[in-house]
Write an enzyme that holds these catalytic residues in place. Sequence first.
Site, mmCIF file in Angstrom:
data_model
loop_
_atom_site.group_PDB
_atom_site.id
_atom_site.type_symbol
_atom_site.label_atom_id
_atom_site.label_comp_id
_atom_site.label_asym_id
_atom_site.label_seq_id
_atom_site.Cartn_x
_atom_site.Cartn_y
_atom_site.Cartn_z
ATOM 1 C CE1 TYR A 63 -3.063 0.297 -1.972
ATOM 2 C CE2 TYR A 63 -2.338 0.891 -4.171
ATOM 3 C CZ TYR A 63 -2.295 1.084 -2.798
ATOM 4 O OH TYR A 63 -1.498 2.063 -2.278
ATOM 5 C CD1 TRP A 81 -3.779 5.667 -3.608
ATOM 6 C CD2 TRP A 81 -4.060 7.856 -3.162
ATOM 7 N NE1 TRP A 81 -2.825 6.041 -2.688
ATOM 8 C CE2 TRP A 81 -2.980 7.376 -2.408
ATOM 9 C CE3 TRP A 81 -4.425 9.190 -3.059
ATOM 10 C CZ2 TRP A 81 -2.250 8.197 -1.541
ATOM 11 C CZ3 TRP A 81 -3.703 10.002 -2.201
ATOM 12 C CH2 TRP A 81 -2.634 9.498 -1.444
HETATM 13 N N1 LIG Z 1 2.160 14.984 -7.076
HETATM 14 C C1 LIG Z 1 1.988 13.757 -6.535
HETATM 15 N N2 LIG Z 1 2.143 13.598 -5.194
HETATM 16 C C2 LIG Z 1 1.996 12.360 -4.643
HETATM 17 C C3 LIG Z 1 1.631 11.240 -5.427
HETATM 18 C C4 LIG Z 1 1.478 11.443 -6.836
HETATM 19 O O1 LIG Z 1 1.185 10.500 -7.594
HETATM 20 N N3 LIG Z 1 1.657 12.694 -7.353
HETATM 21 N N4 LIG Z 1 1.454 10.002 -4.840
HETATM 22 C C5 LIG Z 1 1.229 9.963 -3.386
HETATM 23 C C6 LIG Z 1 1.483 8.607 -2.871
HETATM 24 S S1 LIG Z 1 0.311 7.410 -3.151
HETATM 25 C C7 LIG Z 1 2.566 8.276 -2.153
HETATM 26 S S2 LIG Z 1 2.735 6.701 -1.566
HETATM 27 C C8 LIG Z 1 3.598 9.259 -1.850
HETATM 28 C C9 LIG Z 1 4.983 8.666 -2.068
HETATM 29 O O2 LIG Z 1 5.963 9.448 -1.480
HETATM 30 P P1 LIG Z 1 7.486 9.102 -1.774
HETATM 31 O O3 LIG Z 1 7.682 7.648 -1.781
HETATM 32 O O4 LIG Z 1 8.307 9.886 -0.825
HETATM 33 O O5 LIG Z 1 7.608 9.708 -3.254
HETATM 34 P P2 LIG Z 1 8.475 9.363 -4.563
HETATM 35 O O6 LIG Z 1 8.245 10.500 -5.496
HETATM 36 O O7 LIG Z 1 8.167 8.019 -5.064
HETATM 37 O O8 LIG Z 1 9.963 9.393 -4.057
HETATM 38 C C10 LIG Z 1 10.538 10.544 -3.467
HETATM 39 C C11 LIG Z 1 11.958 10.711 -3.944
HETATM 40 O O9 LIG Z 1 12.804 9.683 -3.448
HETATM 41 C C12 LIG Z 1 13.996 9.716 -4.221
HETATM 42 N N5 LIG Z 1 14.683 8.426 -4.225
HETATM 43 C C13 LIG Z 1 14.408 7.360 -5.012
HETATM 44 N N6 LIG Z 1 15.262 6.340 -4.729
HETATM 45 C C14 LIG Z 1 16.068 6.775 -3.744
HETATM 46 C C15 LIG Z 1 17.142 6.177 -3.018
HETATM 47 O O10 LIG Z 1 17.511 5.028 -3.197
HETATM 48 N N7 LIG Z 1 17.732 6.944 -2.067
HETATM 49 C C16 LIG Z 1 17.354 8.217 -1.812
HETATM 50 N N8 LIG Z 1 17.980 8.874 -0.840
HETATM 51 N N9 LIG Z 1 16.352 8.806 -2.493
HETATM 52 C C17 LIG Z 1 15.708 8.089 -3.428
HETATM 53 C C18 LIG Z 1 13.553 10.085 -5.623
HETATM 54 O O11 LIG Z 1 14.440 11.053 -6.167
HETATM 55 C C19 LIG Z 1 12.125 10.584 -5.427
HETATM 56 O O12 LIG Z 1 11.835 11.793 -6.105
HETATM 57 O O13 LIG Z 1 3.462 10.405 -2.683
HETATM 58 C C20 LIG Z 1 2.135 10.946 -2.654
HETATM 59 N N10 LIG Z 1 2.177 12.230 -3.308
HETATM 60 N N1 LIG Z 2 7.188 2.003 -10.581
HETATM 61 C C1 LIG Z 2 6.444 2.447 -9.580
HETATM 62 N N2 LIG Z 2 5.148 2.073 -9.497
HETATM 63 C C2 LIG Z 2 4.374 2.514 -8.487
HETATM 64 C C3 LIG Z 2 4.900 3.399 -7.510
HETATM 65 C C4 LIG Z 2 6.273 3.784 -7.618
HETATM 66 O O1 LIG Z 2 6.798 4.538 -6.762
HETATM 67 N N3 LIG Z 2 6.990 3.302 -8.681
HETATM 68 N N4 LIG Z 2 4.087 3.858 -6.510
HETATM 69 C C5 LIG Z 2 2.984 3.021 -6.122
HETATM 70 C C6 LIG Z 2 2.063 3.689 -5.199
HETATM 71 S S1 LIG Z 2 2.767 4.340 -3.777
HETATM 72 C C7 LIG Z 2 0.728 3.739 -5.395
HETATM 73 S S2 LIG Z 2 -0.270 4.344 -4.138
HETATM 74 C C8 LIG Z 2 0.088 3.207 -6.617
HETATM 75 C C9 LIG Z 2 -1.101 4.043 -7.101
HETATM 76 O O2 LIG Z 2 -1.887 3.298 -7.934
HETATM 77 P P1 LIG Z 2 -3.467 3.541 -8.072
HETATM 78 O O3 LIG Z 2 -4.019 4.021 -6.777
HETATM 79 O O4 LIG Z 2 -4.067 2.329 -8.669
HETATM 80 O O5 LIG Z 2 -3.468 4.720 -9.119
HETATM 81 P P2 LIG Z 2 -4.572 5.767 -9.515
HETATM 82 O O6 LIG Z 2 -4.157 6.331 -10.828
HETATM 83 O O7 LIG Z 2 -4.807 6.722 -8.404
HETATM 84 O O8 LIG Z 2 -5.867 4.872 -9.761
HETATM 85 C C10 LIG Z 2 -7.129 5.201 -9.306
HETATM 86 C C11 LIG Z 2 -8.156 4.867 -10.395
HETATM 87 O O9 LIG Z 2 -9.456 5.083 -9.850
HETATM 88 C C12 LIG Z 2 -10.264 5.771 -10.812
HETATM 89 N N5 LIG Z 2 -11.318 6.454 -10.051
HETATM 90 C C13 LIG Z 2 -11.291 7.677 -9.493
HETATM 91 N N6 LIG Z 2 -12.448 7.915 -8.842
HETATM 92 C C14 LIG Z 2 -13.219 6.814 -8.992
HETATM 93 C C15 LIG Z 2 -14.513 6.454 -8.528
HETATM 94 O O10 LIG Z 2 -15.180 7.188 -7.821
HETATM 95 N N7 LIG Z 2 -14.978 5.228 -8.887
HETATM 96 C C16 LIG Z 2 -14.264 4.375 -9.648
HETATM 97 N N8 LIG Z 2 -14.804 3.195 -9.944
HETATM 98 N N9 LIG Z 2 -13.023 4.689 -10.096
HETATM 99 C C17 LIG Z 2 -12.518 5.885 -9.767
HETATM 100 C C18 LIG Z 2 -9.299 6.665 -11.535
HETATM 101 O O11 LIG Z 2 -9.822 7.066 -12.784
HETATM 102 C C19 LIG Z 2 -8.048 5.772 -11.627
HETATM 103 O O12 LIG Z 2 -8.078 4.997 -12.788
HETATM 104 O O13 LIG Z 2 1.071 3.114 -7.661
HETATM 105 C C20 LIG Z 2 2.216 2.362 -7.269
HETATM 106 N N10 LIG Z 2 3.068 2.114 -8.414
HETATM 107 MO MO LIG Z 3 1.121 5.380 -2.582
#
Ligand SMILES: Nc1nc2c(c(=O)[nH]1)N[C@H]1C(S)=C(S)[C@@H](COP(=O)(O)OP(=O)(O)OC[C@H]3O[C@@H](n4cnc5c(=O)[nH]c(N)nc54)[C@H](O)[C@@H]3O)O[C@H]1N2
Ligand SMILES: Nc1nc2c(c(=O)[nH]1)N[C@H]1C(S)=C(S)[C@@H](COP(=O)(O)OP(=O)(O)OC[C@H]3O[C@@H](n4cnc5c(=O)[nH]c(N)nc54)[C@H](O)[C@@H]3O)O[C@H]1N2
Ligand SMILES: [Mo]
Length: 760
Positions: A106, A108
């Site tokens: 898993y 991104w």
């Molecule tokens: N810049 C940036 N953008 C991203 C990502 C990133 O790593 N960096 N990751 C991307 C990915 S993979 C995903 S899945 C999406 C995730 O998108 P979201 O899940 O919407 O993003 P989060 O920042 O985890 O949470 C949004 C907000 O929810 C609020 N929150 C937390 N707990 C609660 C609660 O119990 N109740 C309420 N009402 N609010 C709460 C927090 O204040 C938080 O800032 O974002 C995407 N966008």
């Molecule tokens: N506590 C907490 N934990 C969370 C979350 C949260 O809200 N709270 N959010 C969760 C969510 S929504 C998500 S989506 C995950 C995200 O978790 P990940 O998707 O595992 O996070 P990334 O840092 O995007 O990891 C991608 C990796 O791929 C590598 N990479 C980039 N390009 C390439 C390529 O072309 N080839 C190879 N081999 N590698 C490459 C990057 O260097 C990086 O190390 O985290 C989750 N974890």
């Molecule tokens: Mo995510």
Amino acid sequence: MAAHLTHWGVFEAESDGQRLTAVRPWRGDPEPTALIENVASAQHHPTRIDQPYVRQGWLEHGPGAAGRGDEPFVPVSWETVVELVSGELNRVYGEYGAEAVYGGSYGWSSAGRFHHAQSQVHRFLNCLGGYVRSVHSYSLGTSQVLLPHVIGSMGLFEGHATAKSVLVEHTELVVAFGGLSPKNSAVSPGGVSRHNTRTWIAAARARGCRFVSISPLRDDIPAEAAAEWIALRPSSDAALMLALAQVLDADGLADKDFLDRFTVGYERFIGYVRGETDGVVKDPAWAERITGLSAGRIRSLAREMAAARTMINVSWSLQRAEHGVQPLWLGVVLAAMLGQIGLPGGGFGHSYGSCAHVGEPARGQSVPRFPQGGNGVSTFIPVARIADMLLNPGEPFDFNGMRLVYPDIKLVYWCGGNPFHHHQDLARLHTAFTRPQTVVVHDAFWTATARHADVVLPATMSIERDDFGSGQNDREFFPMKALTRPHGRSRDDYAIFAELAEHIGVGKEFTEGRTVEEWLRHLYQQWRAGLDDPAVPEFDEFWDSESFTVAVPDPEQVLFADFRADPERFPLTTPSGKIEIFSETIDGFGYADTPGHPVWLEPEEWLGAATRFPLQLVANQPRTKLHSQLDVGAHSQSVKIGGREPVRLHPDDAAARGLRDGDIVRIFNDRGSCLAGLVVDDAVRPQVAQLSTGAWYDPDPADPTFCRHGNPNVLTADRPASTLSQSCAGQLALVEIEPYDGELPDVAVVRPPATVERVS
Ligand SMILES: Nc1nc2c(c(=O)[nH]1)N[C@H]1C(S)=C(S)[C@@H](COP(=O)(O)OP(=O)(O)OC[C@H]3O[C@@H](n4cnc5c(=O)[nH]c(N)nc54)[C@H](O)[C@@H]3O)O[C@H]1N2
Ligand SMILES: Nc1nc2c(c(=O)[nH]1)N[C@H]1C(S)=C(S)[C@@H](COP(=O)(O)OP(=O)(O)OC[C@H]3O[C@@H](n4cnc5c(=O)[nH]c(N)nc54)[C@H](O)[C@@H]3O)O[C@H]1N2
Ligand SMILES: [Mo]
């Protein structure tokens, strides 16, 4: 200047062949983000993996040797590493079969369709007989299981939603649970050409739309919204929603016609709200005690929602938490009670603030993909059960009405993800990772996951290879020409797999005899032939263009408009064809933590049950990077304090602990601890601490529970959000914060790991 696509936007750059010399946002992007600054600054950082490496103990003592994550690495040649990895794959597939290989992988990875890392590793492992896979995502693991039972499979991750342009025109009130975060909508899987969050919100506001942001953080919604901030206790949204439902019912504001025609099970649900089943009326006074909000405001909000064209937006974060099923399901139920589902600008959204593509109208055409082939193994796990799987082979567990068994994994292959960033309770994951005999990782950087591997293969970054790509629902499809040559001796994942496949004897199956350029041309031409649309250019014309604009058939799309117009002809894909406010299916599973209709369930870790750890940690997505990607880059580094990730705390909570802005603090609970740099900020609700994910896990060599850098996943619990979904609940945890008085340890993860020359 050539354009290049990343998950966080498009940039234009010049290059001297080795590095990017000038980077600026793509001209077409009205709201570019500073995240693009991370790319050039990280490309040749010392933590870039420059060549293949093998862990010393594994090299000297073979598969299964102890010391993973703690030992130095030995640099080896490509020739040697190909021998070693192909030999080990042959051994494991031969001795244990494909069921012993975990290839879920898993993560991104990078934008670009051909070099999509998961597609590459899955196709490779499929050529060897297959692999144990993972299902669903950390992003939406609860939604992906729940919503098919409740509103049908609606292409969730594809951002199936009423178009933002329709909201701009019609919506009078947006009630945003979890806000509409501008930091999150900077990003979309595969890329974003035109960021528009502030633009659409400003336009809606200018027309008179009101925004209410229900969230622990004030800046979860852009200033353009001029939103009312309702700072509830995290994890208590379900109680608030139940009270809103109670007011709608008691005041006669629920749309009976809509509920009769388009839903099933309302009576059973509303009986619970009225207290008929448990003697507790879920009224605003009841919710006030749980949420910390005033009963008066809850009551008036319900009335405002019924009086306006209202969009109920539930952010993905709410379902990435204990009992995440409940607020998500209740968001749908509330929208059904308002009777506006299927009307322009009303109903349910999930979630306009979570990713840039949500609310972008669906494209008429998909874009080409690299085919993965067929997997010979049917065994799978829900993605967030990785540590459970490695720790409990042969153990049964429940998931979405099924009883599954964890396989016995001997070899883990990870390409394009960072579990030592993304998984919860990292010390537990560290233990789980001692179990397999071999771990192979491809990455461009020395992430914590690469440091927990036996064999580390250096991958190129997307700027170092030819590709093409387009984000989810994005209108632009870009050629992505290599901007520089590869760093050091790194190779494309494709080239690595092609050579391994050749060595194992399945080269032809993997490559079909094509080079990268031939694959790009082939996939494009195959896709173009399937479209039969003369407006789509030939490959050569596309490759020499900046981008191709993809058609959008229904720019003003309204979610469930068809269903509302004719529910018999356009039923939902739920068992009843209607919105299921009570689900016989879920009820039939008999899970104590997921009854047949949504309810309030007290989580284990929330402020209502806080004693020794009185602060609610919000471990949300980071503002200055995507997850852990390019954490060493300039923009990500610009907010660190003393090299540590920033943690935000309300001024009262800081003062009560004698803490000042800029202090290095220790955040801790019973699972672990980390250091972080303090930012005192009244944009954070009292009793809440916000530490985003993404700081590279930097464990103390003697103690994996202590991260010197500030990765919140040493603090979060590896506890499923529900039995139903078995999904990630990492968003929230209880913690305490204290001054850090000890000698400040180095952050070692920003340097490459120790290496030793080969002994024999
Ligand atoms: N810049 C940036 N953008 C991203 C990502 C990133 O790593 N960096 N990751 C991307 C990915 S993979 C995903 S899945 C999406 C995730 O998108 P979201 O899940 O919407 O993003 P989060 O920042 O985890 O949470 C949004 C907000 O929810 C609020 N929150 C937390 N707990 C609660 C609660 O119990 N109740 C309420 N009402 N609010 C709460 C927090 O204040 C938080 O800032 O974002 C995407 N966008
Ligand atoms: N506590 C907490 N934990 C969370 C979350 C949260 O809200 N709270 N959010 C969760 C969510 S929504 C998500 S989506 C995950 C995200 O978790 P990940 O998707 O595992 O996070 P990334 O840092 O995007 O990891 C991608 C990796 O791929 C590598 N990479 C980039 N390009 C390439 C390529 O072309 N080839 C190879 N081999 N590698 C490459 C990057 O260097 C990086 O190390 O985290 C989750 N974890
Ligand atoms: Mo995510």
